[in-house]
Design a protein around this motif. Structure first.
Motif, mmCIF file in Angstrom:
data_model
loop_
_atom_site.group_PDB
_atom_site.id
_atom_site.type_symbol
_atom_site.label_atom_id
_atom_site.label_comp_id
_atom_site.label_asym_id
_atom_site.label_seq_id
_atom_site.Cartn_x
_atom_site.Cartn_y
_atom_site.Cartn_z
ATOM 1 N N ALA A 118 0.827 -1.203 0.000
ATOM 2 C CA ALA A 118 0.000 0.000 0.000
ATOM 3 C C ALA A 118 0.867 1.261 0.000
ATOM 4 N N SER A 119 1.983 1.210 0.703
ATOM 5 C CA SER A 119 2.889 2.362 0.697
ATOM 6 C C SER A 119 3.794 2.267 -0.525
ATOM 7 N N LYS A 120 4.342 3.360 -0.909
ATOM 8 C CA LYS A 120 5.198 3.394 -2.089
ATOM 9 C C LYS A 120 6.677 3.291 -1.714
ATOM 10 N N ASP A 121 6.947 2.901 -0.458
ATOM 11 C CA ASP A 121 8.336 2.790 -0.010
ATOM 12 C C ASP A 121 9.008 1.593 -0.661
ATOM 13 N N THR A 122 10.260 1.750 -0.919
ATOM 14 C CA THR A 122 11.032 0.620 -1.407
ATOM 15 C C THR A 122 11.617 -0.114 -0.220
ATOM 16 N N PHE A 123 11.875 -1.361 -0.416
ATOM 17 C CA PHE A 123 12.402 -2.195 0.658
ATOM 18 C C PHE A 123 13.898 -1.938 0.819
ATOM 19 N N GLN A 124 14.255 -1.432 1.996
ATOM 20 C CA GLN A 124 15.656 -1.234 2.321
ATOM 21 C C GLN A 124 15.891 -1.819 3.699
ATOM 22 N N LEU A 125 16.775 -2.768 3.758
ATOM 23 C CA LEU A 125 17.074 -3.425 5.027
ATOM 24 C C LEU A 125 18.244 -2.710 5.675
ATOM 25 N N ASP A 126 17.960 -2.084 6.803
ATOM 26 C CA ASP A 126 18.985 -1.361 7.541
ATOM 27 C C ASP A 126 19.950 -2.363 8.172
ATOM 28 N N LYS A 127 21.243 -2.076 8.087
ATOM 29 C CA LYS A 127 22.243 -2.992 8.637
ATOM 30 C C LYS A 127 22.106 -3.129 10.141
ATOM 31 N N ASN A 128 21.697 -2.060 10.825
ATOM 32 C CA ASN A 128 21.530 -2.135 12.284
ATOM 33 C C ASN A 128 20.387 -3.069 12.675
ATOM 34 N N ILE A 129 19.308 -3.025 11.904
ATOM 35 C CA ILE A 129 18.173 -3.913 12.188
ATOM 36 C C ILE A 129 18.568 -5.362 11.949
ATOM 37 N N LEU A 130 19.265 -5.597 10.854
ATOM 38 C CA LEU A 130 19.727 -6.954 10.546
ATOM 39 C C LEU A 130 20.671 -7.467 11.625
ATOM 40 N N LEU A 131 21.558 -6.624 12.093
ATOM 41 C CA LEU A 131 22.482 -6.996 13.165
ATOM 42 C C LEU A 131 21.719 -7.298 14.451
ATOM 43 N N THR A 132 20.709 -6.494 14.752
ATOM 44 C CA THR A 132 19.893 -6.730 15.947
ATOM 45 C C THR A 132 19.169 -8.061 15.860
ATOM 46 N N ILE A 133 18.647 -8.396 14.684
ATOM 47 C CA ILE A 133 17.955 -9.676 14.507
ATOM 48 C C ILE A 133 18.918 -10.839 14.730
ATOM 49 N N PHE A 134 20.116 -10.748 14.167
ATOM 50 C CA PHE A 134 21.095 -11.825 14.342
ATOM 51 C C PHE A 134 21.557 -11.937 15.800
ATOM 52 N N ILE A 135 21.774 -10.807 16.447
ATOM 53 C CA ILE A 135 22.190 -10.832 17.854
ATOM 54 C C ILE A 135 21.095 -11.443 18.718
ATOM 55 N N PHE A 136 19.839 -11.036 18.475
ATOM 56 C CA PHE A 136 18.742 -11.568 19.279
ATOM 57 C C PHE A 136 18.555 -13.060 19.037
ATOM 58 N N THR A 137 18.731 -13.506 17.807
ATOM 59 C CA THR A 137 18.655 -14.937 17.516
ATOM 60 C C THR A 137 19.738 -15.690 18.284
ATOM 61 N N GLY A 138 20.932 -15.137 18.325
ATOM 62 C CA GLY A 138 22.012 -15.738 19.109
ATOM 63 C C GLY A 138 21.694 -15.761 20.594
ATOM 64 N N VAL A 139 21.075 -14.707 21.077
ATOM 65 C CA VAL A 139 20.685 -14.649 22.493
ATOM 66 C C VAL A 139 19.630 -15.717 22.794
ATOM 67 N N LEU A 140 18.689 -15.919 21.864
ATOM 68 C CA LEU A 140 17.680 -16.973 22.053
ATOM 69 C C LEU A 140 18.318 -18.354 22.113
ATOM 70 N N ILE A 141 19.252 -18.603 21.238
ATOM 71 C CA ILE A 141 19.949 -19.890 21.239
ATOM 72 C C ILE A 141 20.744 -20.051 22.535
ATOM 73 N N GLY A 142 21.410 -18.978 22.955
ATOM 74 C CA GLY A 142 22.142 -19.011 24.214
ATOM 75 C C GLY A 142 21.228 -19.256 25.403
ATOM 76 N N TYR A 143 20.018 -18.682 25.358
ATOM 77 C CA TYR A 143 19.044 -18.894 26.433
ATOM 78 C C TYR A 143 18.667 -20.367 26.547
ATOM 79 N N VAL A 144 18.403 -20.990 25.420
ATOM 80 C CA VAL A 144 18.033 -22.407 25.424
ATOM 81 C C VAL A 144 19.173 -23.258 25.974
ATOM 82 N N LEU A 145 20.395 -22.975 25.538
ATOM 83 C CA LEU A 145 21.541 -23.741 26.028
ATOM 84 C C LEU A 145 21.791 -23.500 27.507
#
Length: 149
Positions: free
Chosen positions: A64-91
């Motif tokens: 609906a919006s006319k924005d183009t998809f741009q993935l910010d490097k900080n957001i991507l880094l946050t997602i990867f860090i949080f995924t690592g934290v989740l894995i660390g939590y389980v372990l």
């Protein structure tokens, strides 16, 4: 745009984790229609449905919006860090039990997502796991691994 990227990542991650959880919950042997696997399957199914709704709504908002998809490097880094934290939590959960691993997880996760007030960080991270542990073990009589045993 930032909210849509976070929603898409969160929806995808939650759907993936719920699917994995549903698979492992299906391994529980039960000949009863409402056996020990019923409630976890119900919650995980609802989580999968909510995740799908979140992803579909996000895609429609992008179209609906006319924005183009741009993935910010900080957001991507946050997602990867949080995924690592989740894995660390389980372990860590299997090593230290529910309370200690959840305290560490909540401290790190809140910090990753921008919570910087020490009272809030420590209050939520310490009180919530202890409260949940007591509710499940005392009120519901469901044992959780912890250091009170």
């Amino acid at each position: 745009m930032k909210k849509e990227v976070i929603d898409l990542g969160a929806g995808t991650l939650l759907f993936s984790l719920a699917t994995i959880g549903f698979f492992f919950t299906s391994q529980i042997d039960s000949n009863q229609p409402y056996g020990p696997s019923f409630f976890p399957k119900l919650i995980l199914t609802l989580l999968m449905i909510a995740s799908i709704i979140l992803v579909v709504n996000t895609i429609f908002k992008w179209k609906a919006s006319k924005d183009t998809f741009q993935l910010d490097k900080n957001i991507l880094l946050t997602i990867f860090i949080f995924t690592g934290v989740l894995i660390g939590y389980v372990l860590l959960f299997f090593v230290t039990g529910f309370i200690i691993s959840t305290i560490v997880f909540l401290l790190v996760a809140q910090f990753i997502f921008g919570v910087r007030k020490p009272v809030l960080l420590i209050g939520v991270s310490v009180i919530l796991p202890i409260l949940l542990y007591l509710i499940f073990t005392k009120a519901f009589n469901i044992p959780l691994p912890g250091f009170f045993e």
